[in-house]
Enzyme design. Structure first.
Site, short mmCIF file in Angstrom:
data_model
loop_
_atom_site.label_atom_id
_atom_site.label_comp_id
_atom_site.label_asym_id
_atom_site.label_seq_id
_atom_site.Cartn_x
_atom_site.Cartn_y
_atom_site.Cartn_z
N LYS A 46 -11.11 -11.71 9.47
CA LYS A 46 -10.40 -10.88 10.44
C LYS A 46 -9.11 -10.29 9.91
CE LYS A 46 -11.89 -10.35 13.94
NZ LYS A 46 -12.99 -9.61 14.62
N1 PMP Z 1 -16.58 -16.09 13.13
C1 PMP Z 1 -15.30 -16.36 13.46
C2 PMP Z 1 -14.76 -17.72 13.17
C3 PMP Z 1 -14.51 -15.37 14.07
O1 PMP Z 1 -13.24 -15.64 14.41
C4 PMP Z 1 -15.08 -14.09 14.35
C5 PMP Z 1 -14.26 -13.06 15.05
N2 PMP Z 1 -14.27 -13.20 16.46
C6 PMP Z 1 -16.43 -13.87 14.02
C7 PMP Z 1 -17.13 -14.89 13.39
C8 PMP Z 1 -17.18 -12.60 14.38
O2 PMP Z 1 -16.77 -11.45 13.73
P1 PMP Z 1 -16.74 -10.04 14.48
O3 PMP Z 1 -15.64 -10.11 15.51
O4 PMP Z 1 -16.48 -9.05 13.42
O5 PMP Z 1 -18.07 -9.84 15.15
#
Ligand code: PMP
Length: 335
Positions: A46
């Protein structure tokens, strides 16, 4: 001299690591590669959208010097935003649901953010939900800006500009499958679009916790894996780019998270185990020429008191004492 002007330039260019032992143990012929996002300075994938959303907001005049960034975040976006806030001189407030691990909350405070904790399990319309509280704070605080990762196009754009091209370049264009968990859907939408533009044959596979809307909209309920799955469709969700969604339950996600550490030396979080289970399922029966890339979003350091604590795992992770004594396989012998 070789250096970055500031730490934000160190975001991205994470390594691809082969999951060789898992390939062998699961009888997979394809090449299974993990994109290890915990190498980012904030410890997760992120960092990429966090930095991009701030850059775009500055250019658009939405975030001015001395402003305050307010975001509802399970923690990882918050870490990226807090780093960006420190480097660029903003204040940062993170609004988090109370199921978020204690380490993540403490970490954000340590990174200089203010943390506001709200109850888990409220609908986004509820004024006490973490979405609504962030909305209100951003409106009421002078100079407040909410990046809004769920609908901000700069989130998938970050993955379109960095994650996708890195996977393409690192696999020399040989990637055949891209597997990622879905939260805001920034990763899968942005990287998926880029990879399909390079080669429309690339299969984009979403991994989703049991209880989330993406794999079973008729059966939305709570689950223990953090950061993935939703109870609403985010603006950044683009079903056109996702070829298949594979559902994974808490137990399998957590056992695979432990395996990634024990067998591959990858110390990662629960959503990484979830994505890896989906990748193993997607890779089953594929030929040797197939290259399956699974994105592992964050570090296990966020979950030392959860996934990596036996007591917690037995009580909250759907795991039995027997599960902890024998090696777990996604595919048992008789499958
Ligand atoms: N895994 C974790 C630990 C996350 O913090 C996030 C972000 N919410 C994601 C996966 C998913 O990624 P995205 O928001 O890009 O779908």
């Amino acid at each position: 001299m070789e250096y970055y002007e500031n730490v934000l330039e160190a975001v991205g260019d994470t390594p691809l690591v082969r999951l060789g032992r898992i390939e062998a143990d699961e009888g997979i012929s394809a090449c299974l590669l993990a994109k290890a996002e915990y190498f980012n300075p904030g410890g997760s994938v992120k960092d990429r959208p966090a930095v991009k959303m701030i850059e775009v907001a500055e250019k658009a005049g939405l975030l001015k010097p001395g402003g305050t960034i307010v975001e509802p975040t399970s923690g990882n976006t918050g870490a990226g935003l807090a780093l960006a806030a420190a480097v660029r001189g903003y204040k940062c407030i993170c609004v988090m649901p109370d199921k978020t691990s204690r380490e993540k909350q403490d970490l954000l405070r340590a990174l200089g953010a203010e943390v506001v904790v709200t109850p888990t399990g409220l609908t986004p319309e509820d004024p006490e939900s973490y979405y609504a509280v962030a909305e209100r704070l951003a409106r009421e605080i002078p100079g407040g800006f909410k990046p809004g990762q769920y609908e901000n196009p700069a989130n998938p754009l970050a993955h379109y500009e960095t994650t996708g091209p890195e996977v393409w370049r690192q696999t020399a264009g040989r990637v055949t499958h891209f597997v990622a968990g879905m939260g805001t859907c920034g990763t899968i939408t942005g990287a998926g679009h880029y990879l399909k533009e390079q080669n429309p044959e690339v299969k984009v596979v979403g991994a989703d916790p049991e209880g989330s809307i993406f794999s079973d909209p008729g059966n939305v309920h709570s689950y223990a894996v953090e950061g993935v799955g939703e109870d609403f469709y985010p603006g950044n969700h683009d079903p056109a780019v996702v070829d298949e969604v594979i559902q994974v339950d808490d137990r399998e996600s957590f056992l695979m998270t432990r395996r990634l550490m024990a067998e591959e030396g990858l110390f990662v979080g629960g959503s990484c185990g979830m994505a890896a289970v989906a990748a193993v399922r997607a890779a089953r029966g594929l030929p040797e020429s197939a290259v399956v890339v699974v994105l592992l979003p964050d570090t296990g350091r966020n979950y030392v008191s959860k996934v990596f604590d036996d007591e917690w795992l037995l009580e909250h992770g759907g795991v039995s004492p027997e599960d902890l004594t024998k090696p777990h396989r996604v595919f048992e012998e008789e499958d």
